[in-house]
Scaffold this active site. Structure first.
Site, PDB file in Angstrom:
ATOM      1  CG  ASP A  80     -11.798  -2.860  26.770  1.00 37.28           C
ATOM      2  OD1 ASP A  80     -10.570  -2.667  26.842  1.00 37.28           O
ATOM      3  OD2 ASP A  80     -12.314  -3.715  26.021  1.00 37.28           O
ATOM      4  CB  CYS A  83      -6.500  -0.273  25.987  1.00 35.24           C
ATOM      5  SG  CYS A  83      -5.950   0.380  27.583  1.00 35.24           S
ATOM      6  CG  HIS A 258      -6.430   4.472  26.416  1.00 35.47           C
ATOM      7  ND1 HIS A 258      -7.204   3.324  26.329  1.00 35.47           N
ATOM      8  CD2 HIS A 258      -6.286   4.931  25.152  1.00 35.47           C
ATOM      9  CE1 HIS A 258      -7.528   3.131  25.052  1.00 35.47           C
ATOM     10  NE2 HIS A 258      -6.984   4.078  24.334  1.00 35.47           N
TER      11      HIS A 258
END
Length: 265
Positions: A80, A83, A258
């Protein structure tokens, strides 16, 4: 004149509609992510990472196999934009569960950073709440928190998001406190304050290398970051941060856009 005014009004309305639609789209995406991903997952065998890529994706599948020679488990975070901060904070706190002296040092350091934040102009009322969340968590760790307690805390959206905000403020404090140095790496920004306002402090804003350096540095936490992308000739490259503070106390896995927590075998 009336036509000009009407055209200007139409352009304003059109811009407003685009802005509203964009915000709505962002909200929908965030809602969908929240429905399908926990803030922090459990500790899973690294094999689960293979399901993220096609079986015939030789680049990623071979890198995962290579990674599994040294690392056994993975803890996934919600993708989101928060992370990195959530993964780093959890990794630190998980280490503190087994090191009470380090937990006390960390607690005292965070309080020192709180004072620095106030000195830089962060509002004491709201900023204090975010630092309180971290202090209360570390106090609970010192008082005997279990790994399950810690996982529950990081999956409570109120607590978890306050911790993320605090981590973002801590990065901003580090960058602003050493602005003359860090501005050299804030490409495209005239001031480090502007960089922090746009790239660090807002929730859901993705992290880059500079923020990783800053957080590890100010918290004096040695950390390792493994980069797994399509480069590197089949190897997963590793970078250690804050090496002078000792061996890595946490390891994060970076895949484009990510971050997750990684555990050695």
């Amino acid at each position: 004149m009336d036509e000009v005014t009407a055209d200007a009004g139409s352009e304003t309305m059109a811009a407003h509609d685009v802005f509203t639609a964009t915000n709505q789209q962002f909200d929908n995406i965030q809602r969908e992510i929240a429905e399908t991903h926990k803030l922090l997952g459990g500790r899973d065998d690294l094999e689960v990472l293979k399901t993220k890529y096609a079986e015939d994706d030789d680049v990623y599948q071979s890198k995962i196999c290579k990674l599994r020679e040294t690392y056994g488990d993975l803890r996934q975070t919600r993708p989101d934009g928060n992370c990195f901060y959530r993964a780093f904070a959890f990794g630190v706190c998980e280490h503190l569960l087994a090191d009470m002296a380090e937990a006390q040092r960390f607690k005292e350091l965070v309080n020192e950073i709180r004072t620095k934040a106030f000195g830089l102009g962060f509002p004491e009322l709201t900023t204090g709440d975010f630092f309180d969340a971290v202090e209360e968590l570390v106090t609970s760790i010192i008082g005997g928190y279990s790994i399950t307690d810690l996982e529950d805390a990081f999956n409570d959206s109120g607590t978890s998001d306050y911790i993320v905000v605090c981590m973002r403020i801590i990065v901003s404090v580090e960058l602003q406190s050493k602005a003359d140095f860090y501005i050299n790496f804030a490409e495209g920004y005239a001031s480090i304050v502007d960089f922090c306002k746009k790239e660090v402090e807002p929730m859901y804003t993705d992290c880059d290398h500079l923020q990783v350096v800053a957080l590890a540095s100010i918290l004096k936490v040695p950390a390792r970051l493994l980069y797994m992308d399509r480069g590197g000739h089949g190897e997963v490259s590793a970078i250690n941060f804050e090496e002078d503070a000792g061996a890595p106390k946490l390891t994060l896995l970076y895949r484009p856009g990510h971050y997750d927590v990684l555990y050695p075998r």
